[in-house]
Design a protein around this motif. Structure first.
Motif, mmCIF file in Angstrom:
data_model
loop_
_atom_site.group_PDB
_atom_site.id
_atom_site.type_symbol
_atom_site.label_atom_id
_atom_site.label_comp_id
_atom_site.label_asym_id
_atom_site.label_seq_id
_atom_site.Cartn_x
_atom_site.Cartn_y
_atom_site.Cartn_z
ATOM 1 N N ILE A 256 0.933 -1.155 0.107
ATOM 2 C CA ILE A 256 0.063 -0.297 -0.117
ATOM 3 C C ILE A 256 0.788 1.072 -0.082
ATOM 4 O O ILE A 256 1.813 1.407 0.857
ATOM 5 C CB ILE A 256 -0.922 0.023 1.274
ATOM 6 C CG1 ILE A 256 -1.810 -1.131 1.287
ATOM 7 C CG2 ILE A 256 -1.780 1.575 1.254
ATOM 8 C CD1 ILE A 256 -3.066 -1.130 0.391
ATOM 9 N N GLN A 257 0.520 2.078 -0.784
ATOM 10 C CA GLN A 257 1.422 3.375 -0.772
ATOM 11 C C GLN A 257 0.994 4.239 0.390
ATOM 12 O O GLN A 257 -0.009 4.375 0.831
ATOM 13 C CB GLN A 257 1.076 4.249 -1.934
ATOM 14 C CG GLN A 257 1.712 5.749 -2.130
ATOM 15 C CD GLN A 257 3.318 5.797 -2.025
ATOM 16 O OE1 GLN A 257 3.930 5.277 -0.892
ATOM 17 N NE2 GLN A 257 3.856 6.008 -3.192
ATOM 18 N N GLY A 258 2.205 4.312 1.269
ATOM 19 C CA GLY A 258 1.959 5.065 2.677
ATOM 20 C C GLY A 258 2.171 6.411 2.516
ATOM 21 O O GLY A 258 1.912 7.134 3.653
ATOM 22 N N GLU A 259 2.616 7.336 1.543
ATOM 23 C CA GLU A 259 2.799 8.454 1.600
ATOM 24 C C GLU A 259 2.200 9.293 0.371
ATOM 25 O O GLU A 259 1.891 8.746 -0.791
ATOM 26 C CB GLU A 259 4.417 8.717 1.462
ATOM 27 C CG GLU A 259 5.299 7.846 2.330
ATOM 28 C CD GLU A 259 6.739 8.142 1.975
ATOM 29 O OE1 GLU A 259 7.114 8.740 1.187
ATOM 30 O OE2 GLU A 259 7.442 7.273 2.964
ATOM 31 N N GLY A 260 2.082 10.603 0.569
ATOM 32 C CA GLY A 260 1.704 11.561 -0.602
ATOM 33 C C GLY A 260 0.389 11.242 -1.201
ATOM 34 O O GLY A 260 -0.664 10.803 -0.605
ATOM 35 N N GLY B 170 -2.718 4.974 0.631
ATOM 36 C CA GLY B 170 -3.618 4.022 0.458
ATOM 37 C C GLY B 170 -3.690 3.106 -0.573
ATOM 38 O O GLY B 170 -4.741 2.439 -0.638
ATOM 39 N N VAL B 171 -3.374 3.610 -1.776
ATOM 40 C CA VAL B 171 -3.652 3.105 -3.081
ATOM 41 C C VAL B 171 -2.709 1.541 -3.114
ATOM 42 O O VAL B 171 -1.528 1.856 -2.713
ATOM 43 C CB VAL B 171 -3.379 3.920 -4.142
ATOM 44 C CG1 VAL B 171 -3.424 3.269 -5.448
ATOM 45 C CG2 VAL B 171 -4.254 5.066 -4.194
ATOM 46 N N PRO B 172 -3.236 0.601 -3.358
ATOM 47 C CA PRO B 172 -2.373 -0.658 -3.606
ATOM 48 C C PRO B 172 -1.444 -0.396 -4.746
ATOM 49 O O PRO B 172 -1.873 0.179 -5.911
ATOM 50 C CB PRO B 172 -3.466 -1.739 -4.091
ATOM 51 C CG PRO B 172 -4.636 -0.831 -4.473
ATOM 52 C CD PRO B 172 -4.781 0.322 -3.857
ATOM 53 N N SER B 173 -0.173 -0.848 -4.688
ATOM 54 C CA SER B 173 0.985 -0.048 -5.454
ATOM 55 C C SER B 173 2.019 -1.213 -5.596
ATOM 56 O O SER B 173 2.381 -1.642 -4.666
ATOM 57 C CB SER B 173 1.510 1.010 -4.934
ATOM 58 O OG SER B 173 0.571 2.225 -4.674
#
Ligand code: SF4
Length: 286
Positions: A13-17, A21-24
Motif C-alpha cells: 500500500i502506498q504510505g505517503e503523498g 492508501g492505494v495498492p501499489s
C-alpha cells in the motif's frame, strides 16, 4: 534488451503523498546522488549506522538478501539501494523479467486499480533510458498511473521527456503521471545548493502532476521548506506542498507526526503520513 538494477520489487500500500492508501507496485532501482546521513542526527553530525552495517556485510558476515538487512533509525532508510557495499544484493534484471514478476504479484495477475511507483535511491539518474522498454512491454498496457519518487535534482533527458509526453500510450493528461518530489533540506545533511533545484522541478511540472514533500522534524525545518517553496514557485512550480514527519522507525516517527501535522495546517500545506511505519513497521518490502 534493457535492464535495470533492482534493489526491491514488491507489492504494498502506498504510505505517503498523493496515493496514500492505494495498492501499489514498488520498483526500487539502485543508485543515488545523495547520502542523506544527517537524518535523525544532531545538527552538523552524520550517521554512521549504515556504514557499520556495510562493514559487517563486507568484512564479517555477508547478508544473503536485501530483506535480511537491519533497519536504521538515522540516515537514509533506503541505504542499501545506493551504497556500493550492497550492490551485490540488487540484481540486474531485464525489463521482461521485471514485468513477469509484477504480473505474478498483482492480485488479478493484471493491472486493475493498482499504481506503479518507481523509486530509489534516485530513479531519475541513468535509468531513464530503460523506462520506455519497461512501460512499452505488452503486460504494462493496462497500467494507468505511475509515480516517480525523486529527490528533484535530475532533469528529464530530452528523450525520456519526449517519450513521456508523446509516446507513453496511456498518457491521458497530467493525472496519470506524477512526480513526487522530496527535496532534501539541511536536516538531511545535504547542501542546499545541491539539493534545491527549482528549474528541475519546474520541468517535471510541465510533464506531470508534481508535488513537493518535505521531511521535517522541527519548526526550523518547516521554515526552511517555506524558503525553498518560494524559489520553486518563482521557477514555475504550481503544485501542492506536503510536510511529512521524519522517522523510518515508529519510535522516531510517532514523536513528531502530530507536531508536523500542526505545522502543515499553519502553513496551509498538506500533511503526508508514512503509513508504512505504523502499518508495517517500515520493514523491507513494505
Ligand atoms: S535522496 Fe532518498 S534514497 Fe537518496 S540518500 Fe537521500 S533519502 Fe536516501
Amino acid at each position: 534488451m534493457s535492464k535495470l538494477k533492482v534493489a526491491e520489487l514488491f507489492y504494498s500500500i502506498q504510505g505517503e503523498g498523493r496515493y496514500m492508501g492505494v495498492p501499489s507496485v514498488f520498483l526500487r532501482v539502485f543508485g543515488c546522488n545523495f547520502t542523506c546521513s544527517g537524518f535523525g542526527m544532531p545538527k552538523g553530525e552524520l550517521s554512521m549506522e549504515a556504514a557499520g552495517i556495510a562493514a559487517t556485510h563486507s568484512l564479517i558476515t555477508p547478508f544473503q538478501t536485501y530483506n535480511a538487512l537491519p533497519l536504521v533509525s538515522t540516515g537514509c532508510d533506503s541505504y542499501a539501494s545506493w551504497m556500493p557495499e550492497f550492490k551485490d544484493l540488487s540484481p540486474m534484471l531485464t525489463t521482461d523479467s521485471i514485468t513477469d514478476t509484477i504480473m505474478d504479484m498483482l492480485p488479478h495477475k493484471r493491472w486493475e486499480d493498482e499504481h506503479l511507483v518507481i523509486t530509489g535511491g534516485e530513479p531519475l539518474l541513468g535509468w531513464q533510458r530503460a523506462y520506455p522498454a519497461l512501460l512499452d512491454n505488452p503486460k504494462m498496457q493496462a497500467l494507468k498511473e505511475i509515480t516517480f519518487e525523486t529527490n528533484g535534482t535530475q532533469m528529464l533527458t530530452n528523450e525520456f521527456a519526449h517519450y513521456l509526453h508523446n509516446e507513453w500510450t496511456h498518457y491521458e493528461g497530467y493525472n496519470s503521471l506524477t512526480f513526487s518530489v522530496s527535496p532534501k533540506l539541511s536536516v538531511s545533511g545535504e547542501k542546499w545548493e545541491e539539493a534545491i533545484k527549482p528549474d528541475v522541478v519546474a520541468q517535471y511540472n510541465e510533464y506531470g502532476y508534481t508535488y513537493l514533500k518535505f521531511v521535517v522534524a522541527s519548526q526550523e525545518d518547516a521554515d526552511e521548506a517555506e524558503q525553498a517553496v518560494d524559489l520553486y514557485r518563482k521557477a514555475g512550480f504550481d503544485g501542492p506542498v506536503y510536510l511529512m514527519p521524519l522517522g523510518g522507525v515508529e519510535s522516531v516517527y510517532s514523536l513528531n507526526n502530530r507536531a508536523v501535522a500542526e505545522m502543515a495546517m499553519k502553513k496551509g500545506w498538506r500533511y503526508s503520513d508514512r503509513l508504512q511505519v505504523p502499518l508495517f513497521k517500515n520493514e523491507w518490502g513494505t
